[in-house]
Enzyme design. Structure first.
Site, PDB file in Angstrom:
ATOM      1  N   ARG A  62      -6.622  12.596  -4.506  1.00  0.00           N
ATOM      2  CA  ARG A  62      -7.888  12.119  -3.830  1.00  0.00           C
ATOM      3  C   ARG A  62      -8.965  13.083  -3.641  1.00  0.00           C
ATOM      4  NH1 ARG A  62      -9.157  10.531   1.668  1.00  0.00           N
ATOM      5  NH2 ARG A  62     -10.315   8.731   1.743  1.00  0.00           N
ATOM      6  N   ARG A  77       0.796  -1.190   0.050  1.00  0.00           N
ATOM      7  CA  ARG A  77      -0.069   0.013   0.086  1.00  0.00           C
ATOM      8  C   ARG A  77       0.765   1.368  -0.008  1.00  0.00           C
ATOM      9  NH1 ARG A  77      -5.513   0.170   1.614  1.00  0.00           N
ATOM     10  NH2 ARG A  77      -6.343  -2.021   0.986  1.00  0.00           N
ATOM     11  N   ARG A  87      -2.422   6.901   1.408  1.00  0.00           N
ATOM     12  CA  ARG A  87      -2.990   8.352   1.948  1.00  0.00           C
ATOM     13  C   ARG A  87      -2.015   8.986   2.661  1.00  0.00           C
ATOM     14  NH1 ARG A  87      -8.742   5.968   3.926  1.00  0.00           N
ATOM     15  NH2 ARG A  87      -7.625   4.197   3.974  1.00  0.00           N
ATOM     16  N   ASP A 140      -6.757  -1.684  -7.459  1.00  0.00           N
ATOM     17  CA  ASP A 140      -7.579  -2.200  -6.119  1.00  0.00           C
ATOM     18  C   ASP A 140      -7.686  -3.916  -6.553  1.00  0.00           C
ATOM     19  OD1 ASP A 140      -8.391  -1.339  -3.347  1.00  0.00           O
ATOM     20  OD2 ASP A 140      -9.787  -2.856  -4.014  1.00  0.00           O
TER      21      ASP A 140
HETATM   22  O1  CP3 Z   1       0.007  -1.409  -2.615  1.00  0.00           O
HETATM   23  C1  CP3 Z   1      -0.234  -0.452  -3.420  1.00  0.00           C
HETATM   24  O2  CP3 Z   1       0.329   0.790  -3.147  1.00  0.00           O
HETATM   25  C2  CP3 Z   1      -1.091  -0.647  -4.354  1.00  0.00           C
HETATM   26  C3  CP3 Z   1      -2.416  -0.234  -4.493  1.00  0.00           C
HETATM   27  C4  CP3 Z   1      -3.336  -1.123  -3.575  1.00  0.00           C
HETATM   28  C5  CP3 Z   1      -4.686  -0.636  -3.173  1.00  0.00           C
HETATM   29  N1  CP3 Z   1      -5.136  -1.750  -2.896  1.00  0.00           N
HETATM   30  C6  CP3 Z   1      -4.795   0.800  -3.194  1.00  0.00           C
HETATM   31  C7  CP3 Z   1      -5.948   1.226  -2.464  1.00  0.00           C
HETATM   32  C8  CP3 Z   1      -3.151  -2.520  -3.539  1.00  0.00           C
HETATM   33  C9  CP3 Z   1      -2.418  -3.440  -3.438  1.00  0.00           C
HETATM   34  C10 CP3 Z   1      -4.652  -2.520  -2.864  1.00  0.00           C
HETATM   35  C11 CP3 Z   1      -5.131  -3.986  -2.456  1.00  0.00           C
HETATM   36  C12 CP3 Z   1      -6.385  -4.241  -1.617  1.00  0.00           C
HETATM   37  N2  CP3 Z   1      -7.424  -3.448  -1.705  1.00  0.00           N
HETATM   38  C13 CP3 Z   1      -6.379  -5.243  -0.533  1.00  0.00           C
HETATM   39  C14 CP3 Z   1      -5.414  -6.151  -0.295  1.00  0.00           C
HETATM   40  C15 CP3 Z   1      -4.283  -5.560   0.388  1.00  0.00           C
HETATM   41  C16 CP3 Z   1      -4.585  -5.213   1.947  1.00  0.00           C
HETATM   42  O3  CP3 Z   1      -4.153  -4.144   2.393  1.00  0.00           O
HETATM   43  O4  CP3 Z   1      -5.096  -5.981   2.674  1.00  0.00           O
HETATM   44  C17 CP3 Z   1      -7.502  -5.106  -0.091  1.00  0.00           C
HETATM   45  C18 CP3 Z   1      -8.187  -6.036   1.078  1.00  0.00           C
HETATM   46  C19 CP3 Z   1      -8.401  -4.113  -0.760  1.00  0.00           C
HETATM   47  C20 CP3 Z   1      -9.575  -3.621  -0.608  1.00  0.00           C
HETATM   48  C21 CP3 Z   1      -9.836  -2.227  -0.092  1.00  0.00           C
HETATM   49  N3  CP3 Z   1      -9.574  -1.235  -0.989  1.00  0.00           N
HETATM   50  C22 CP3 Z   1      -9.581  -1.699   1.267  1.00  0.00           C
HETATM   51  C23 CP3 Z   1      -9.892  -2.633   2.491  1.00  0.00           C
HETATM   52  C24 CP3 Z   1      -9.693  -0.468   1.130  1.00  0.00           C
HETATM   53  C25 CP3 Z   1      -9.498   0.454   2.185  1.00  0.00           C
HETATM   54  C26 CP3 Z   1     -11.019   1.561   2.371  1.00  0.00           C
HETATM   55  C27 CP3 Z   1     -10.663   2.532   3.519  1.00  0.00           C
HETATM   56  O5  CP3 Z   1     -11.335   3.368   3.262  1.00  0.00           O
HETATM   57  O6  CP3 Z   1      -9.479   2.328   4.304  1.00  0.00           O
HETATM   58  C28 CP3 Z   1      -9.364   0.021  -0.317  1.00  0.00           C
HETATM   59  C29 CP3 Z   1      -9.125   1.280  -0.902  1.00  0.00           C
HETATM   60  C30 CP3 Z   1      -8.040   1.508  -1.189  1.00  0.00           C
HETATM   61  N4  CP3 Z   1      -7.146   0.808  -1.930  1.00  0.00           N
HETATM   62  C31 CP3 Z   1      -7.126   2.805  -0.969  1.00  0.00           C
HETATM   63  C32 CP3 Z   1      -5.844   2.751  -1.670  1.00  0.00           C
HETATM   64  C33 CP3 Z   1      -4.905   3.575  -1.636  1.00  0.00           C
HETATM   65  C34 CP3 Z   1      -7.459   3.873  -0.003  1.00  0.00           C
HETATM   66  C35 CP3 Z   1      -8.639   4.640  -0.988  1.00  0.00           C
HETATM   67  C36 CP3 Z   1      -8.407   6.252  -0.810  1.00  0.00           C
HETATM   68  O7  CP3 Z   1      -9.226   6.429   0.323  1.00  0.00           O
HETATM   69  O8  CP3 Z   1      -7.826   6.723  -1.409  1.00  0.00           O
END
Ligand code: CP3
Length: 341
Positions: free
Chosen positions: A38, A25, A29, A74
Site C-alpha cells: 500500500r 475484507r 490493512r 473493489d
Molecule cells: O474482501 C476482500 O478482502 C476483498 C477485497 C475487497 C475490497 N473492497 C478491497 C478494499 C472487497 C470485497 C471490497 C468490497 C467493497 N468496496 C465494499 C463492499 C464490502 C463492504 O465492506 O461493505 C464497499 C462498500 C467498497 C467501497 C470501498 N472501497 C470502501 C468504503 C473503501 C474503504 C475506504 C477507506 O479508506 O476506508 C474501499 C477501499 C478498499 N477496498 C480497501 C480495501 C482493502 C482499503 C484501501 C486501502 O486503503 O488500501
C-alpha cells in the site's frame, strides 16, 4: 468427490466436520505485508495489476489460514468501467468528482463490454487460480446495484446516503434506468469471472439496510434477483445485505445458495426466518476481534453452536477493520478450525 473443498461442500449443504471460515475484507490493512504494498502503489494500481492483486489475494490464505480466497479488487471498478471517474482519496475513501444527478447523466453512462474495460480483473483471476494451485477456492464479487448507486450518486461514503435515496425518491425513472444499467454490467462481469475460474460469487449490498423494507424491494432486491437468476445455474451465489434482516425470508427463497448475516441478528432468528432453505454466512461482530483472545474463542464456539455446523460458513458480520491485531484474526480462524460439538 472426497477432495472437494470444505467451503464448496458447505455451500452445497453437505455434512461437514466443521464449518469453513473466511473473513470479509480479509485482504486488507490489518496485514503488515498489505501495508508494505500500500505504501508503494495506490489503490487502483493494486487492483489493476494482476501480479499485485494476486499477491494480496493469497496473503490471508497463507498467513491467516482461511478456507477461501476472495479476489482483491473493489466493487467500484464497475462504475469505473461504465465511464465514471472514481478515485480512492487518502483519509476520505471512495470519491467521485461528478456524481450522477440527472437523467442526462444516467443516459451518458455505458453498459460496457467487460472484456474491454475489466480484462485486468479476469487476468488477476487467472493468475490467482494458478498461484492458489487448488489450495482453496476463489470467491469473486460485485456490489449490489443499490450499493453501487449509493456511491455513484452520493459521490462519497456517507452514514445515510441521503442524496442517493433522494435521487431514487424524486427521480425514480432515472434511478431505475441507472440500476438496470448497473445490473446489466454486473451480470456480464460476474459471468466472465465465472468463466475465468472463480468458484463462487458474493453480492455485497453493504447499504441495503438504509432502505425501508418496501424501498429495499423496489430499489435493491429486484435488481439483486436479476443477478441471482442469471448466475445461479453457473456458480454458487452468496447474497450479503447489511441490515436487511427484514428481507431474510425473501432472500432465502430467491435461488441464492447462501445468505450473509450481520452481527445484529441472532443465529436463531436468521435460521427461523430462512428455515434451512439457504446456507448462512456470518456473523461475528468485527469489533469483537478486539476482545481478549479467550473471549474470541468462547464467542466463536457460541456462534457456531447457534447456527449449527452444517449449512453454515463462519465469517464476520461485515469487513475486518484495519486496527485488528493479526493474532486476533488468526485466533478467530483457528477457533473455527478447532470447533467440536
Ligand atoms: O474482501 C476482500 O478482502 C476483498 C477485497 C475487497 C475490497 N473492497 C478491497 C478494499 C472487497 C470485497 C471490497 C468490497 C467493497 N468496496 C465494499 C463492499 C464490502 C463492504 O465492506 O461493505 C464497499 C462498500 C467498497 C467501497 C470501498 N472501497 C470502501 C468504503 C473503501 C474503504 C475506504 C477507506 O479508506 O476506508 C474501499 C477501499 C478498499 N477496498 C480497501 C480495501 C482493502 C482499503 C484501501 C486501502 O486503503 O488500501
Amino acid at each position: 468427490m472426497s477432495n472437494k473443498h470444505l467451503f464448496l461442500r458447505a455451500l452445497d449443504g453437505d455434512k461437514v466436520e466443521r464449518p469453513p471460515v473466511w473473513m470479509m475484507r480479509q485482504a486488507g490493512r490489518y496485514l503488515p505485508d498489505f501495508m508494505k504494498l500500500r505504501a508503494k502503489y495506490d489503490f487502483f494500481t493494486r487492483c489493476q495489476t494482476p501480479e499485485l492483486a494476486t499477491e494480496i489475494t493469497v496473503m490471508p490464505v497463507n498467513q491467516i489460514g482461511v478456507d477461501a480466497a476472495i479476489l482483491f479488487s473493489d466493487i467500484l471498478v464497475v462504475p469505473q468501467a461504465m465511464g465514471v471517474n472514481v478515485e480512492m482519496k487518502p483519509n476520505v475513501g471512495p470519491w467521485i468528482e461528478k456524481p450522477i444527478q440527472s437523467m442526462a447523466d444516467v443516459a451518458n453512462l455505458t453498459v460496457p463490454n467487460v472484456e474491454e474495460t475489466l480484462q485486468y480483473v479476469f487476468d488477476a483471476i487467472k493468475m490467482t487460480k494458478q498461484e492458489l494451485n487448488d489450495k482453496v477456492p476463489l470467491i469473486g464479487f460485485a456490489g449490489a446495484p443499490w450499493t453501487i448507486l449509493c456511491y455513484m450518486v452520493q459521490g462519497q461514503g456517507s452514514k445515510t446516503f441521503d442524496k442517493a435515496k433522494a435521487f431514487c425518491f424524486t427521480q425514480p425513472k432515472a434511478a431505475h434506468l441507472l440500476l438496470q444499467k448497473i445490473t446489466d454490467t454486473t451480470i456480464a462481469y460476474l459471468k466472465k469471472k465465472v468463466e475465468y475460474g472463480v468458484d463462487a460469487v458474493q453480492i455485497f449490498d453493504s447499504w441495503g439496510g438504509l432502505l425501508s423494507p418496501a424501498d429495499y424491494q423496489t430499489f435493491s432486491f429486484n435488481y439483486i434477483q436479476q443477478i441471482i437468476d442469471a448466475l445461479k445455474n453457473e456458480t454458487k451465489v452468496i447474497t450479503f445485505g447489511k441490515g436487511t434482516w427484514y428481507a431474510f425470508e425473501t432472500i432465502s427463497i430467491s435461488g441464492t445458495h447462501a445468505m450473509g448475516v450481520d452481527w445484529t441478528v441472532t443465529p436463531k432468528l436468521a435460521r427461523y426466518l430462512t428455515q434451512h432453505r439457504v446456507v448462512l454466512q456470518g456473523n461475528f461482530d468485527p469489533v469483537r476481534l478486539l476482545s481478549p483472545i479467550p473471549d474470541i474463542k468462547k464467542m466463536v464456539k457460541e456462534m457456531i453452536d447457534g447456527f449449527g455446523k452444517d449449512k453454515y460458513i463462519a465469517n464476520l458480520g461485515h469487513g475486518i477493520l484495519p486496527n485488528i491485531p493479526v493474532d486476533n484474526a488468526k485466533a478467530f480462524v483457528d477457533a473455527v478450525k478447532n470447533y467440536t460439538e
